[in-house]
Design a protein around this motif. Structure first.
Motif, PDB file in Angstrom:
ATOM      1  N   THR A   7       0.814  -1.216   0.000  1.00 37.26           N
ATOM      2  CA  THR A   7       0.000   0.000   0.000  1.00 37.26           C
ATOM      3  C   THR A   7       0.849   1.269   0.000  1.00 37.26           C
ATOM      4  OG1 THR A   7      -0.276   0.208   2.412  1.00 37.26           O
ATOM      5  CG2 THR A   7      -1.847  -1.208   1.241  1.00 37.26           C
ATOM      6  N   PHE A   8       2.144   1.138   0.265  1.00 35.68           N
ATOM      7  CA  PHE A   8       3.026   2.302   0.216  1.00 35.68           C
ATOM      8  C   PHE A   8       3.396   2.675  -1.224  1.00 35.68           C
ATOM      9  CE2 PHE A   8       3.378   1.413   4.641  1.00 35.68           C
ATOM     10  CZ  PHE A   8       3.623   2.643   5.222  1.00 35.68           C
ATOM     11  N   HIS A   9       3.072   1.815  -2.181  1.00 37.84           N
ATOM     12  CA  HIS A   9       3.355   2.121  -3.581  1.00 37.84           C
ATOM     13  C   HIS A   9       2.474   3.298  -4.003  1.00 37.84           C
ATOM     14  CE1 HIS A   9       3.617   1.761  -7.930  1.00 37.84           C
ATOM     15  NE2 HIS A   9       4.692   1.022  -7.733  1.00 37.84           N
ATOM     16  N   GLU A  10       3.032   4.239  -4.746  1.00 36.85           N
ATOM     17  CA  GLU A  10       2.301   5.458  -5.117  1.00 36.85           C
ATOM     18  C   GLU A  10       1.058   5.169  -5.939  1.00 36.85           C
ATOM     19  OE1 GLU A  10       4.418   7.183  -9.075  1.00 36.85           O
ATOM     20  OE2 GLU A  10       5.537   7.440  -7.213  1.00 36.85           O
ATOM     21  N   GLN A  11       0.978   4.038  -6.623  1.00 33.40           N
ATOM     22  CA  GLN A  11      -0.192   3.719  -7.438  1.00 33.40           C
ATOM     23  C   GLN A  11      -1.306   3.053  -6.637  1.00 33.40           C
ATOM     24  OE1 GLN A  11       1.688   1.519 -10.639  1.00 33.40           O
ATOM     25  NE2 GLN A  11       1.379   3.269 -11.998  1.00 33.40           N
ATOM     26  N   ALA A  12      -1.030   2.635  -5.417  1.00 33.63           N
ATOM     27  CA  ALA A  12      -2.052   1.979  -4.597  1.00 33.63           C
ATOM     28  C   ALA A  12      -3.102   2.994  -4.176  1.00 33.63           C
ATOM     29  CB  ALA A  12      -1.409   1.340  -3.369  1.00 33.63           C
ATOM     30  N   TYR A  14      -5.504   2.350  -2.001  1.00 32.39           N
ATOM     31  CA  TYR A  14      -5.843   2.113  -0.595  1.00 32.39           C
ATOM     32  C   TYR A  14      -4.576   2.004   0.235  1.00 32.39           C
ATOM     33  CZ  TYR A  14     -10.638   1.099  -1.983  1.00 32.39           C
ATOM     34  OH  TYR A  14     -11.913   1.192  -2.468  1.00 32.39           O
ATOM     35  N   GLY A  15      -4.688   2.396   1.509  1.00 32.15           N
ATOM     36  CA  GLY A  15      -3.552   2.325   2.416  1.00 32.15           C
ATOM     37  C   GLY A  15      -3.845   1.444   3.609  1.00 32.15           C
ATOM     38  N   GLY A  48     -15.307  -1.725   3.436  1.00 31.75           N
ATOM     39  CA  GLY A  48     -15.810  -3.018   3.896  1.00 31.75           C
ATOM     40  C   GLY A  48     -15.400  -4.182   3.016  1.00 31.75           C
ATOM     41  N   LEU A  49     -15.248  -3.963   1.741  1.00 33.63           N
ATOM     42  CA  LEU A  49     -14.886  -5.033   0.815  1.00 33.63           C
ATOM     43  C   LEU A  49     -13.380  -5.233   0.740  1.00 33.63           C
ATOM     44  CD1 LEU A  49     -15.841  -7.072  -1.324  1.00 33.63           C
ATOM     45  CD2 LEU A  49     -15.746  -5.219  -2.999  1.00 33.63           C
ATOM     46  N   VAL A  50     -12.646  -4.124   0.627  1.00 30.53           N
ATOM     47  CA  VAL A  50     -11.196  -4.188   0.453  1.00 30.53           C
ATOM     48  C   VAL A  50     -10.469  -4.375   1.789  1.00 30.53           C
ATOM     49  CG1 VAL A  50      -9.173  -2.912  -0.418  1.00 30.53           C
ATOM     50  CG2 VAL A  50     -11.355  -2.799  -1.636  1.00 30.53           C
ATOM     51  N   GLY A  51     -11.033  -3.821   2.867  1.00 32.00           N
ATOM     52  CA  GLY A  51     -10.412  -3.956   4.183  1.00 32.00           C
ATOM     53  C   GLY A  51      -9.284  -2.974   4.434  1.00 32.00           C
ATOM     54  N   LEU A  52      -9.166  -1.971   3.581  1.00 33.34           N
ATOM     55  CA  LEU A  52      -8.143  -0.938   3.730  1.00 33.34           C
ATOM     56  C   LEU A  52      -8.822   0.426   3.650  1.00 33.34           C
ATOM     57  CD1 LEU A  52      -5.504  -2.489   1.296  1.00 33.34           C
ATOM     58  CD2 LEU A  52      -5.355  -2.457   3.795  1.00 33.34           C
ATOM     59  N   THR A  53      -8.055   1.483   3.893  1.00 29.29           N
ATOM     60  CA  THR A  53      -8.590   2.843   3.876  1.00 29.29           C
ATOM     61  C   THR A  53      -8.183   3.528   2.578  1.00 29.29           C
ATOM     62  OG1 THR A  53      -8.291   2.920   6.272  1.00 29.29           O
ATOM     63  CG2 THR A  53      -8.689   5.019   5.152  1.00 29.29           C
ATOM     64  N   MET A  54      -9.147   4.166   1.921  1.00 28.80           N
ATOM     65  CA  MET A  54      -8.847   4.851   0.662  1.00 28.80           C
ATOM     66  C   MET A  54      -7.953   6.063   0.939  1.00 28.80           C
ATOM     67  SD  MET A  54     -11.278   6.073  -2.437  1.00 28.80           S
ATOM     68  CE  MET A  54     -11.383   4.405  -3.050  1.00 28.80           C
ATOM     69  N   LYS A  55      -6.824   6.096   0.273  1.00 30.12           N
ATOM     70  CA  LYS A  55      -5.855   7.174   0.477  1.00 30.12           C
ATOM     71  C   LYS A  55      -6.441   8.545   0.144  1.00 30.12           C
ATOM     72  CE  LYS A  55      -1.627   4.550  -0.464  1.00 30.12           C
ATOM     73  NZ  LYS A  55      -0.462   4.453  -1.377  1.00 30.12           N
ATOM     74  N   ALA A  56      -7.198   8.640  -0.941  1.00 34.03           N
ATOM     75  CA  ALA A  56      -7.773   9.926  -1.333  1.00 34.03           C
ATOM     76  C   ALA A  56      -8.708  10.455  -0.250  1.00 34.03           C
ATOM     77  CB  ALA A  56      -8.515   9.798  -2.666  1.00 34.03           C
ATOM     78  N   ASP A  57      -9.418   9.555   0.433  1.00 35.59           N
ATOM     79  CA  ASP A  57     -10.305   9.984   1.521  1.00 35.59           C
ATOM     80  C   ASP A  57      -9.502  10.513   2.711  1.00 35.59           C
ATOM     81  OD1 ASP A  57     -12.469   9.265  -0.016  1.00 35.59           O
ATOM     82  OD2 ASP A  57     -12.882   7.404   1.071  1.00 35.59           O
ATOM     83  N   VAL A  58      -8.379   9.870   3.000  1.00 37.18           N
ATOM     84  CA  VAL A  58      -7.510  10.341   4.087  1.00 37.18           C
ATOM     85  C   VAL A  58      -6.972  11.725   3.736  1.00 37.18           C
ATOM     86  CG1 VAL A  58      -5.345   9.940   5.339  1.00 37.18           C
ATOM     87  CG2 VAL A  58      -6.876   8.012   4.832  1.00 37.18           C
TER      88      VAL A  58
END
Length: 89
Positions: A7-12, A14-15, A48-58
């Motif tokens: 998730t640290f990859h710039e293209q990911a 979600y984080g 809920g589906l992916v289980g991670l937090t969307m970076k753009a939302d953060v």
């Protein structure tokens, strides 16, 4: 054994919790302890589906918490400049 956090990859998009904690400048333990409080203040929940937090939302949440806006430079088109000599005073 340590597993690479993709998730640290710039293209990911979600984080992971670790990515979020580092983005906030906090430890992973601090973030896990304070996440419920942050969410009450509008911080994004995990997808809920992916289980991670969307970076753009953060990043949007952080942007809304800013207190000082970026400097904006006003540009006046060349034909609209005043002909008055302000140096005459």
């Amino acid at each position: 054994m340590s597993v690479h956090d993709h998730t640290f990859h710039e293209q990911a998009a979600y984080g992971s919790d670790r990515w979020v904690a580092i983005t906030l400048g906090k430890s992973l333990d601090w973030f896990k302890k304070h996440r419920p409080e942050l969410e009450r203040d509008g911080f994004p929940k995990k997808d809920g589906l992916v289980g991670l937090t969307m970076k753009a939302d953060v990043e949007a949440w952080l942007g809304r918490r800013r207190r000082i806006a970026d400097h904006v430079e006003a540009r006046i088109p060349a034909g609209d400049q005043s002909k008055e000599d302000l140096g005459a005073f």
